[in-house]
Design an enzyme around this catalytic site. Structure first.
Site, PDB file in Angstrom:
ATOM      1  N   GLU A   1       6.495  12.484  13.834  1.00 11.13           N
ATOM      2  CA  GLU A   1       5.933  13.583  13.049  1.00 11.13           C
ATOM      3  C   GLU A   1       4.472  13.338  12.698  1.00 11.13           C
ATOM      4  OE1 GLU A   1       9.039  15.825  10.473  1.00 11.13           O
ATOM      5  OE2 GLU A   1       9.417  13.682  10.172  1.00 11.13           O
TER       6      GLU A   1
ATOM      7  N   GLU B   1      16.128  12.261  13.151  1.00 11.79           N
ATOM      8  CA  GLU B   1      16.650  12.415  11.793  1.00 11.79           C
ATOM      9  C   GLU B   1      18.042  13.025  11.751  1.00 11.79           C
ATOM     10  OE1 GLU B   1      12.114  12.592  11.214  1.00 11.79           O
ATOM     11  OE2 GLU B   1      13.583  13.155  12.729  1.00 11.79           O
TER      12      GLU B   1
END
Length: 268
Positions: free
Chosen positions: A122, A142
């Site tokens: 990210e 995630e």
């Protein structure tokens, strides 16, 4: 020439380039694959907030210490057993850090060696673009840990590779290599192992050689313009264009072209 800015426990930063106008920021936890604990997050946020006001700065290069990882993401050892309240407090810092990188006034390049997983992926996606080594591995994992990407990954990956491709990668949490990331438009260049930082610095110097005011304005126009309709974005382009017309650097750029010499930018 290189001037060290700081040597904190979790990040290192130094100015490099022909006129020390490039800032190299290194996540400095190689023993933990540069996983991001609360202290690293705080230091990164503090540094980006501070350097946003550095008028000599032309480009930032983000990288990770060692060859194994850019960053393995959030430090799950620190998070193990963390209360909901502490988790949310930490995530507020993560959100601020993510936007501090994305909205930084000058270009940010991610130089990725090894793993960029979860929050590490990210962070790389928050940069203006990515230079990846051939051994780089990306992934938003995630969902395999019971949560979602929370630092812009859902939106940035979708915008980079397309919604349908992003859905597959996000739903499965699958890792993917640098070549696929390049093929799908997430990575600008794939370079030999160990050369991501070197190539990123070469590109950063090219950026630093460009006129600083238009570079900053171009970042704003492209970043914000991609979020709105064409006519609104074009209005922003023209407003920014007209800001450059009365500058000394516009006069210098034209003069340097006619005099067949390298321009000397004054940032005004």
């Amino acid at each position: 020439m290189s001037i060290q800015l700081n040597n904190l426990e979790m990040i290192k930063s130094e100015f490099v380039g022909e006129n020390d106008e490039i800032l190299v920021v290194t996540f400095n936890r190689p023993q933990a694959m540069n996983a991001m604990n609360t202290q690293l997050i705080k230091e990164t946020l503090e540094l980006f907030r501070e350097q946003a006001y550095n008028t000599n700065l032309r480009c930032v290069v983000l990288t990770g210490a060692g060859e194994k990882a850019f960053s393995a993401g959030g430090d799950l050892k620190e998070r193990n057993g963390m209360s909901d309240e502490d988790w949310r407090k930490q995530h507020h810092l993560i959100e601020d850090k993510a936007l501090a990188i994305k909205d930084f006034p000058v270009p940010v390049i991610a130089a990725v060696e090894g793993f960029a997983i979860g929050g590490g992926c990210e962070v790389a996606l928050m940069a203006d673009f990515i230079i990846a080594s051939e051994n780089a591995k990306f992934g938003l994992a995630e969902i395999t840990r019971g949560i979602l990407p929370g630092a812009g990954g859902l939106q940035n990956l979708s915008r980079a590779v397309g919604v349908r491709r992003a859905k597959e990668l996000i739903y499965t949490g699958r890792l993917f290599d640098a070549n696929l990331a390049y093929e799908w438009g997430m990575v600008n260049r794939v370079v030999p192992k160990g050369q991501a930082l070197e190539v990123a610095l070469e590109v950063a110097q090219e950026i630093a050689n460009s006129a600083p005011i238009p570079v900053r304005l171009a970042k704003t126009c492209v970043s914000r313009g991609s979020e709105v309709d064409f006519h609104t974005a074009y209005t922003l382009d023209l407003a920014a264009y007209n800001v450059t017309v009365p500058t000394e650097d516009r006069l210098e750029g034209v003069a340097a072209f006619n005099e067949k010499r390298k321009p000397v930018w004054k940032n005004r």
